[in-house]
Design an enzyme around this catalytic site. Structure first.
Site, PDB file in Angstrom:
ATOM      1  N   HIS A 141      15.295  -9.066  62.985  1.00 60.66           N
ATOM      2  CA  HIS A 141      16.295  -9.563  62.016  1.00 60.66           C
ATOM      3  C   HIS A 141      17.675  -8.947  62.214  1.00 60.66           C
ATOM      4  O   HIS A 141      18.647  -9.434  61.635  1.00 60.66           O
ATOM      5  CB  HIS A 141      15.848  -9.271  60.579  1.00 60.66           C
ATOM      6  CG  HIS A 141      14.625 -10.016  60.151  1.00 60.66           C
ATOM      7  ND1 HIS A 141      14.488 -11.386  60.285  1.00 60.66           N
ATOM      8  CD2 HIS A 141      13.462  -9.586  59.580  1.00 60.66           C
ATOM      9  CE1 HIS A 141      13.307 -11.756  59.826  1.00 60.66           C
ATOM     10  NE2 HIS A 141      12.656 -10.687  59.391  1.00 60.66           N
ATOM     11  N   ASP A 183       6.383 -13.689  65.042  1.00 66.04           N
ATOM     12  CA  ASP A 183       6.432 -13.116  63.693  1.00 66.04           C
ATOM     13  C   ASP A 183       6.626 -14.278  62.714  1.00 66.04           C
ATOM     14  O   ASP A 183       7.313 -15.255  63.022  1.00 66.04           O
ATOM     15  CB  ASP A 183       7.601 -12.122  63.602  1.00 66.04           C
ATOM     16  CG  ASP A 183       7.643 -11.393  62.267  1.00 66.04           C
ATOM     17  OD1 ASP A 183       7.250 -10.218  62.236  1.00 66.04           O
ATOM     18  OD2 ASP A 183       8.058 -12.002  61.254  1.00 66.04           O
ATOM     19  N   HIS A 195       8.353 -14.565  60.147  1.00 71.09           N
ATOM     20  CA  HIS A 195       9.731 -14.733  59.670  1.00 71.09           C
ATOM     21  C   HIS A 195      10.630 -15.170  60.831  1.00 71.09           C
ATOM     22  O   HIS A 195      10.323 -14.909  62.002  1.00 71.09           O
ATOM     23  CB  HIS A 195      10.215 -13.411  59.044  1.00 71.09           C
ATOM     24  CG  HIS A 195       9.308 -12.926  57.955  1.00 71.09           C
ATOM     25  ND1 HIS A 195       8.380 -11.911  58.144  1.00 71.09           N
ATOM     26  CD2 HIS A 195       9.155 -13.351  56.676  1.00 71.09           C
ATOM     27  CE1 HIS A 195       7.702 -11.723  57.026  1.00 71.09           C
ATOM     28  NE2 HIS A 195       8.144 -12.585  56.113  1.00 71.09           N
ATOM     29  N   ASP A 223       2.308 -10.959  60.725  1.00 74.82           N
ATOM     30  CA  ASP A 223       2.444 -11.371  59.330  1.00 74.82           C
ATOM     31  C   ASP A 223       2.233 -12.873  59.122  1.00 74.82           C
ATOM     32  O   ASP A 223       2.373 -13.359  58.004  1.00 74.82           O
ATOM     33  CB  ASP A 223       3.778 -10.898  58.731  1.00 74.82           C
ATOM     34  CG  ASP A 223       4.940 -11.011  59.681  1.00 74.82           C
ATOM     35  OD1 ASP A 223       4.820 -11.713  60.693  1.00 74.82           O
ATOM     36  OD2 ASP A 223       5.988 -10.381  59.403  1.00 74.82           O
TER      37      ASP A 223
END
Ligand code: 3YP
Ligand code: ZN
Length: 373
Positions: free
Chosen positions: A147, A184, A186, A272
């Site tokens: 991120h 991931d 996200h 995740d």
């Protein structure tokens, strides 16, 4: 670089467990608000337990252990602004540390040096793959990185570890084209931002639609300027499981890699998207992660002499993440150790892919033609 050993590199260092995210700051604990203090979700447990399972299972005996180097300021500055670097350094000197940028990404006193070792750890694995010391490898690092955008950290990330390793490979190891696959759950927004106008790096993110960051990672985000076409996103609906992920891998990720022809494939590996994760709503199982790994390995064998370097990102179920990670490490190295005891719950992970899941993947596949051939 013509010959490559068959070994699998593995990098972990105990100090990654000392990256201190404290308690509460995602939603500050406050007796009057009713929030009892608890550890930050990005704490040492999931990753430490993954490492300990790799040791206890015996898989460690089949892996080639690598040591992290420390990224230099010059390495960080290939992806980040001098202001961001200075802010992290300043926070790290404070007795209680600081925050990487968005208020939910805390780090402790001395957190700067650990973040340099996280970025440096991914650099070390990439170096070992490029030199042929290993065929593929995995950097089990903290803090995560995908991120972090050029000007700030966010979403538990301080520096963009995988982006820094990619730019290092290009600047110091003579590599041209690099593909970064981010599974991931996200959106890999930071990695995408760093390379958005860069035609030499293809970024592909498969994530849960509108999960984190909000409204990021849309089908319409495909790169800009000279990098037009070299960003791809697959924003899967919540509830997607192994079949939708496999379909995305076979119909978007692999064809995009075939078209782009990278010299090495880097993977932002978060766990995740798992059936058991508290921070997202997908249903991938350890067998699913094993399958995704095998599909990528087949593509890497055809395209780039098997060269894959993975960098750990998120994953927040301390019970289950270790078995997802073990499955990936087993597949990378070709050794089986022990069965996932939680496979007894795989029946909960949904049936075949649903039409609205397939529609998103098919729409993403239409963007492959925009990758400069
Ligand atoms: C950051 C704030 C809310 C969700 C969280 C996601 C962190 C993560 O695992 N990113 O990959
Ligand atoms: Zn994540």
């Amino acid at each position: 670089m013509s010959t490559s050993s068959s070994r699998t590199g593995y990098l972990y260092h105990e100090i990654y467990g000392w990256h201190d995210t404290g308690s509460g700051p995602m939603f500050p604990s406050n007796g009057f608000g009713g929030i009892q203090p608890m550890p930050h979700p990005e704490n040492a447990e999931t990753k430490r337990r993954m490492h300990e399972l790799i040791v206890v299972s015996g898989l460690i005996n089949h892996l080639h252990r690598l040591e992290p180097s420390q990224a230099t300021e010059a390495d960080i500055l290939r992806c980040h602004t001098a202001e961001h670097l200075a802010a992290i350094k300043a926070g790290s000197l404070q007795p209680k540390g600081g925050d990487a940028g968005d208020g939910v990404s805390p780090f402790g006193n001395g957190g700067y040096e650990i973040a340099l070792l996280a970025a440096g750890g991914v650099m070390s694995v990439v170096d070992a793959v490029l030199s042929g010391e290993v065929r593929n490898g995995y950097a089990l690092v903290r803090p995560p990185g995908h991120h972090a955008v050029p000007s700030m950290g966010m979403g538990f990330c301080m520096f963009n570890n995988i982006g820094i390793a990619a730019r290092h490979a290009q600047a110091n190891r003579g590599v041209g084209r690099i593909a970064i696959v981010d599974w991931d759950v996200h959106h890999g927004n930071g990695t995408q931002a760093i390379f958005y106008d860069d035609p030499s790096v293809l970024t592909i993110s498969v994530h849960q639609d509108n999960c984190f960051p909000p409204s990021s990672g849309l089908l319409t985000e495909t790169g800009e300027g000279a990098g037009k076409g070299t960003a791809l996103n697959v924003p899967l609906p919540p509830g997607s499981g192994n079949p939708a992920y496999e379909y995305a891998m076979r119909n978007v990720v692999v064809p995009a890699l075939e078209r782009f022809k990278p010299e090495i494939i880097l993977v932002s590996s978060g766990f995740d998207a798992s059936l058991m994760d508290p921070l997202a709503r997908q249903m991938v199982t350890s067998a699913g992660y094993r399958l995704l790994t095998s599909i990528l390995m087949e593509a890497a064998d055809r395209l780039c002499n098997g060269r894959i370097a993975m960098s750990h990102e998120g994953g927040y179920n301390p019970m289950y993440v270790p078995f997802c990670g073990l499955a990936v490490m087993e597949q990378l190295s070709g050794h089986h150790t022990l069965d996932d005891p939680f496979a007894a719950f795989d029946y909960m992970a949904g049936g075949p892919m649903l039409a609205h899941q397939q529609a998103v993947v098919d729409a993403a596949a239409a963007n492959i033609a925009g990758i400069p051939a």
